[in-house]
Design an enzyme around this catalytic site. Sequence first.
Site, PDB file in Angstrom:
ATOM      1  CE  LYS A  14       8.115 -20.964-108.907  1.00  0.00           C
ATOM      2  NZ  LYS A  14       7.954 -20.020-108.068  1.00  0.00           N
ATOM      3  NE  ARG A  89      10.196 -16.461-112.914  1.00  0.00           N
ATOM      4  CZ  ARG A  89      10.745 -17.381-111.998  1.00  0.00           C
ATOM      5  NH1 ARG A  89      10.888 -18.674-112.495  1.00  0.00           N
ATOM      6  NH2 ARG A  89      10.632 -17.202-110.733  1.00  0.00           N
ATOM      7  NE  ARG A 128      14.335 -20.280-100.532  1.00  0.00           N
ATOM      8  CZ  ARG A 128      13.805 -20.411-101.538  1.00  0.00           C
ATOM      9  NH1 ARG A 128      13.271 -21.430-102.334  1.00  0.00           N
ATOM     10  NH2 ARG A 128      13.545 -19.173-102.354  1.00  0.00           N
ATOM     11  NE  ARG A 134      16.811 -18.907-104.689  1.00  0.00           N
ATOM     12  CZ  ARG A 134      15.682 -19.240-105.107  1.00  0.00           C
ATOM     13  NH1 ARG A 134      15.188 -20.482-105.302  1.00  0.00           N
ATOM     14  NH2 ARG A 134      15.124 -18.136-105.636  1.00  0.00           N
ATOM     15  NE  ARG A 146      13.211 -14.175-105.864  1.00  0.00           N
ATOM     16  CZ  ARG A 146      13.459 -14.927-104.581  1.00  0.00           C
ATOM     17  NH1 ARG A 146      14.158 -14.403-103.732  1.00  0.00           N
ATOM     18  NH2 ARG A 146      12.860 -16.245-104.658  1.00  0.00           N
TER      19      ARG A 146
HETATM   20  P1  AP5 Z   1       9.974 -23.454-102.653  1.00  0.00           P
HETATM   21  O1  AP5 Z   1       9.508 -24.680-102.670  1.00  0.00           O
HETATM   22  O2  AP5 Z   1      11.639 -23.096-102.949  1.00  0.00           O
HETATM   23  O3  AP5 Z   1       9.087 -22.370-103.526  1.00  0.00           O
HETATM   24  P2  AP5 Z   1       9.465 -21.782-105.004  1.00  0.00           P
HETATM   25  O4  AP5 Z   1       8.025 -21.449-105.379  1.00  0.00           O
HETATM   26  O5  AP5 Z   1      10.308 -22.874-105.561  1.00  0.00           O
HETATM   27  O6  AP5 Z   1      10.181 -20.618-104.655  1.00  0.00           O
HETATM   28  P3  AP5 Z   1      11.412 -20.092-105.500  1.00  0.00           P
HETATM   29  O7  AP5 Z   1      12.207 -18.952-104.549  1.00  0.00           O
HETATM   30  O8  AP5 Z   1      12.341 -21.069-106.221  1.00  0.00           O
HETATM   31  O9  AP5 Z   1      10.769 -19.222-106.544  1.00  0.00           O
HETATM   32  P4  AP5 Z   1      11.516 -18.293-107.378  1.00  0.00           P
HETATM   33  O10 AP5 Z   1      10.342 -18.305-108.602  1.00  0.00           O
HETATM   34  O11 AP5 Z   1      11.483 -16.911-107.026  1.00  0.00           O
HETATM   35  O12 AP5 Z   1      12.658 -18.757-107.847  1.00  0.00           O
HETATM   36  P5  AP5 Z   1      13.401 -19.587-109.096  1.00  0.00           P
HETATM   37  O13 AP5 Z   1      14.403 -20.316-108.738  1.00  0.00           O
HETATM   38  O14 AP5 Z   1      12.327 -20.232-110.126  1.00  0.00           O
HETATM   39  O15 AP5 Z   1       9.434 -22.875-101.235  1.00  0.00           O
HETATM   40  C1  AP5 Z   1       9.958 -21.667-100.726  1.00  0.00           C
HETATM   41  C2  AP5 Z   1      10.277 -21.723 -99.089  1.00  0.00           C
HETATM   42  O16 AP5 Z   1       9.024 -22.177 -98.494  1.00  0.00           O
HETATM   43  C3  AP5 Z   1      11.062 -22.926 -98.712  1.00  0.00           C
HETATM   44  O17 AP5 Z   1      11.780 -22.492 -97.511  1.00  0.00           O
HETATM   45  C4  AP5 Z   1      10.062 -24.037 -98.508  1.00  0.00           C
HETATM   46  O18 AP5 Z   1      10.647 -24.929 -97.545  1.00  0.00           O
HETATM   47  C5  AP5 Z   1       8.787 -23.353 -97.902  1.00  0.00           C
HETATM   48  N1  AP5 Z   1       7.462 -23.761 -98.189  1.00  0.00           N
HETATM   49  C6  AP5 Z   1       7.405 -24.825 -99.091  1.00  0.00           C
HETATM   50  N2  AP5 Z   1       6.092 -24.832 -99.017  1.00  0.00           N
HETATM   51  C7  AP5 Z   1       5.420 -24.452 -97.836  1.00  0.00           C
HETATM   52  C8  AP5 Z   1       4.268 -24.608 -96.900  1.00  0.00           C
HETATM   53  N3  AP5 Z   1       3.160 -25.356 -97.537  1.00  0.00           N
HETATM   54  N4  AP5 Z   1       4.184 -24.142 -95.805  1.00  0.00           N
HETATM   55  C9  AP5 Z   1       5.061 -23.231 -95.198  1.00  0.00           C
HETATM   56  N5  AP5 Z   1       6.522 -23.366 -96.076  1.00  0.00           N
HETATM   57  C10 AP5 Z   1       6.662 -23.842 -97.227  1.00  0.00           C
HETATM   58  O19 AP5 Z   1      13.811 -18.219-109.933  1.00  0.00           O
HETATM   59  C11 AP5 Z   1      15.036 -17.419-109.535  1.00  0.00           C
HETATM   60  C12 AP5 Z   1      15.332 -16.440-110.289  1.00  0.00           C
HETATM   61  O20 AP5 Z   1      15.776 -16.964-111.632  1.00  0.00           O
HETATM   62  C13 AP5 Z   1      14.207 -15.474-110.800  1.00  0.00           C
HETATM   63  O21 AP5 Z   1      14.069 -14.328-109.986  1.00  0.00           O
HETATM   64  C14 AP5 Z   1      14.654 -14.927-112.400  1.00  0.00           C
HETATM   65  O22 AP5 Z   1      15.508 -14.047-112.088  1.00  0.00           O
HETATM   66  C15 AP5 Z   1      15.202 -16.254-112.900  1.00  0.00           C
HETATM   67  N6  AP5 Z   1      14.397 -17.098-113.433  1.00  0.00           N
HETATM   68  C16 AP5 Z   1      13.978 -18.272-113.066  1.00  0.00           C
HETATM   69  N7  AP5 Z   1      13.215 -18.793-114.234  1.00  0.00           N
HETATM   70  C17 AP5 Z   1      13.131 -17.744-115.204  1.00  0.00           C
HETATM   71  C18 AP5 Z   1      12.311 -17.589-116.253  1.00  0.00           C
HETATM   72  N8  AP5 Z   1      11.557 -18.616-116.592  1.00  0.00           N
HETATM   73  N9  AP5 Z   1      12.386 -16.508-117.064  1.00  0.00           N
HETATM   74  C19 AP5 Z   1      13.308 -15.460-116.686  1.00  0.00           C
HETATM   75  N10 AP5 Z   1      14.247 -15.587-115.617  1.00  0.00           N
HETATM   76  C20 AP5 Z   1      13.949 -16.694-114.743  1.00  0.00           C
HETATM   77 MG    MG Z   2      12.048 -22.967-106.783  1.00  0.00          MG
END
Ligand code: AP5
Ligand code: MG
Length: 285
Positions: A14, A89, A128, A134, A146
């Site tokens: 994402k 979410r 990562r 993180r 997660r």
């Molecule tokens: P990346 O692009 O970072 O993927 P992502 O989907 O953004 O993954 P996140 O870890 O950010 O998702 P998340 O939903 O757990 O975290 P968030 O910060 O939203 O890519 C991931 C890895 O893959 C990278 O190393 C990248 O280089 C690699 N990659 C990308 N594309 C690739 C490809 N095509 N091929 C190979 N490798 C690739 O949330 C974190 C925490 O915050 C949550 O757990 C929760 O506690 C809280 N939170 C956030 N939003 C909310 C909400 N709306 N409500 C409640 N709690 C929330």
């Molecule tokens: Mg992200």
Amino acid sequence: MLNIVLFGPPGAGKGTQSAKLIKKYGLVHLSTGDIFRANIKGGTPLGNLAKSYIDKGQLVPDEVTIKMLEAECARNPKAKGFIFDGFPRTRAQAKALDQFLKTRATAITIMLALEVAEEELRKRLVLRGKDSGRPDDQDPKVIQKRIDVYNAETMPVKDYYSAQGKYKGVKGIGTIEAIFKALCVVIDKGAPNSTAKKSASKKVVPVAKKKKATAPKRTAAKKTKKVAAKRAISKTTAVKKAKPVKKTTAKPVAKKKSTAKATKTKTAVKKATSKKIKSVGRKGR
Ligand code: AP5
Ligand code: MG
């Protein structure tokens, strides 16, 4: 306004794809995860609260997240549109976002969902975690939590947007560039709700069919009468046909049994009488 929900499980890409999409379409990127992490870094009360959930792989409560997101939107009054990354979410967050956008005379254009298998997600996040810093990427148990939370609490959001004709799944495995191109193709085609409109207009067709079906009412009635009559005839013939079958199968068996019994008793009587006669004859001798 072009408002995109970029949906997908943890590690789906994402953040990676959002960075490219905002450049191409001139949108504002709102990642709730990034905002929480900035607050954690800044040691704000919101950050401290969020940290207690994020480190366990749990969702931050809806009220807190919704307020924070709305405040971030309001900070960008001149935005051409938004990419919502990691939000909504939950269904409650999705409803709140709809209501909020309505007050700004806009709405979600499309939900793009990156589809990636769980095994690939785990691989990406563990990799990562080696240099991301993180905390939620360090422990495989937290990574799994997660993913589980996503499946249980976030997946229903897909149905929420599907019902509005706005959901579009995109394969999230392959090169970053290829996935980006696929996302752009979908965005440029326009929201799938336009296809929902098309299918809604297709629903008019049955009305035309109805007309055809209802026009020759009399013939239809006659036909049903004829059919009913035919059925009645076939029923009676069926009954007639059935009766002899029953009789022929049932009776001979019964007859056989009774005749068998009768012949048995007859021979028994004969034997008995012949014995009696013999004994009487002997006695008489
Ligand atoms: P990346 O692009 O970072 O993927 P992502 O989907 O953004 O993954 P996140 O870890 O950010 O998702 P998340 O939903 O757990 O975290 P968030 O910060 O939203 O890519 C991931 C890895 O893959 C990278 O190393 C990248 O280089 C690699 N990659 C990308 N594309 C690739 C490809 N095509 N091929 C190979 N490798 C690739 O949330 C974190 C925490 O915050 C949550 O757990 C929760 O506690 C809280 N939170 C956030 N939003 C909310 C909400 N709306 N409500 C409640 N709690 C929330
Ligand atoms: Mg992200």
